[in-house]
Design a protein around this motif. Structure first.
Motif, short mmCIF file in Angstrom:
data_model
loop_
_atom_site.label_atom_id
_atom_site.label_comp_id
_atom_site.label_asym_id
_atom_site.label_seq_id
_atom_site.Cartn_x
_atom_site.Cartn_y
_atom_site.Cartn_z
N ILE A 28 0.89 -1.16 0.00
CA ILE A 28 0.00 0.00 0.00
C ILE A 28 0.92 1.21 0.00
O ILE A 28 1.82 1.30 0.83
N THR A 29 0.70 2.13 -0.94
CA THR A 29 1.53 3.33 -1.03
C THR A 29 0.63 4.55 -1.04
O THR A 29 -0.33 4.62 -1.81
N LEU A 30 0.94 5.50 -0.17
CA LEU A 30 0.30 6.81 -0.21
C LEU A 30 1.37 7.76 -0.75
O LEU A 30 2.37 8.03 -0.07
N TYR A 31 1.18 8.21 -1.97
CA TYR A 31 2.19 9.02 -2.65
C TYR A 31 2.29 10.42 -2.07
O TYR A 31 1.34 10.94 -1.50
N ALA A 32 3.46 11.04 -2.27
CA ALA A 32 3.75 12.37 -1.75
C ALA A 32 3.61 13.45 -2.83
O ALA A 32 4.40 14.36 -2.89
N PHE A 33 2.59 13.35 -3.68
CA PHE A 33 2.35 14.38 -4.69
C PHE A 33 1.70 15.57 -4.00
O PHE A 33 0.68 15.42 -3.33
N LYS A 34 2.27 16.75 -4.17
CA LYS A 34 1.79 17.95 -3.48
C LYS A 34 0.32 18.23 -3.78
O LYS A 34 -0.09 18.29 -4.92
N ALA A 180 6.36 15.69 4.28
CA ALA A 180 7.69 15.94 4.83
C ALA A 180 8.59 14.70 4.81
O ALA A 180 9.80 14.81 4.64
N GLU A 181 8.00 13.51 4.98
CA GLU A 181 8.79 12.29 5.13
C GLU A 181 8.83 11.44 3.88
O GLU A 181 9.51 10.42 3.84
N GLY A 182 8.06 11.80 2.85
CA GLY A 182 8.02 11.01 1.62
C GLY A 182 6.86 10.04 1.62
O GLY A 182 6.12 9.94 2.59
N ALA A 183 6.71 9.33 0.55
CA ALA A 183 5.59 8.39 0.39
C ALA A 183 5.55 7.40 1.54
O ALA A 183 6.58 6.93 2.01
N PHE A 184 4.34 7.10 1.98
CA PHE A 184 4.13 6.07 3.01
C PHE A 184 3.97 4.74 2.26
O PHE A 184 3.08 4.61 1.43
N ILE A 185 4.85 3.80 2.55
CA ILE A 185 4.80 2.50 1.89
C ILE A 185 4.68 1.42 2.96
O ILE A 185 5.52 1.33 3.85
#
Length: 188
Positions: A28-34, A180-185
């Motif tokens: 599961i990835t929550l991307y860090a797209f602004k 701030a921390e990048g994509a949550f994977i």
């Protein structure tokens, strides 16, 4: 010649092992797209992207397509769903909340407009994602959810993120700021 053959066999073996690992990968990835909430569920080479807030820029769309192509992944378009993914988007008992279960991992997505749920039963989830600056307080959410982590996606303002981090810290709840921390994977 012998060293060349051994090198070629080694590279082929590494590529084969990497391919086998990717086929069995569940993430599961929550991307860090602004400014965007983009949640990806991956099972092997099949991927489902759920976007609930914001619009992709041309650059973000190109990145995703190239990422999927390089990893030999085939996106599944809604309303079709990939195997082992169950979703309840804005269920009638809980407006402003979407619930997902991917294999055994349970996730709740809180967005605006958010309304308190009907009933007094706590929903147990592995992660709670807050998206789109909903008017919520962490202590109120914890009356309805039991979770290990609160994930703050990049569609939230800095003001709200800092406010929620302070509230969570006071309640001894772990937060993860995707912006701030990048994509949550999460690998399952």
């Amino acid at each position: 010649l012998f060293a060349g053959v051994i090198s070629l066999l080694g590279l082929t073996s590494i590529h084969c092992i990497h391919s086998c690992i990717l086929i069995n990968e569940k993430t599961i990835t929550l991307y860090a797209f602004k400014g965007i909430n983009a949640l990806e569920f991956r099972s092997g080479n099949t991927v489902q992207l759920i976007q609930s807030y914001g619009q992709f820029s041309q650059q973000d769309s190109v990145y995703l397509r190239q990422h999927w192509r390089l990893n030999n992944m085939a996106p599944v378009k809604l309303p079709a769903m990939i195997p082992n993914l169950a979703s309840f988007i804005n269920p009638p008992f809980f407006p402003g909340c979407s619930l997902f279960q991917f294999y055994e991992y349970k996730l709740a997505l809180i967005s605006d407009p958010f309304q308190l749920p009907i009933g007094d039963h706590k929903i147990e989830v592995d992660a709670l994602v807050i998206s789109g600056n909903p008017s919520v307080q962490i202590d109120v959410l914890m009356q309805f959810f039991q979770t290990r982590i609160i994930i703050l996606d990049p569609s939230n303002s800095s003001y709200h993120i800092h406010k929620w981090q302070d509230e969570a810290r006071q309640s001894h709840i772990v937060t993860y700021d995707v912006g701030a921390e990048g994509a949550f994977i999460k690998r399952l």
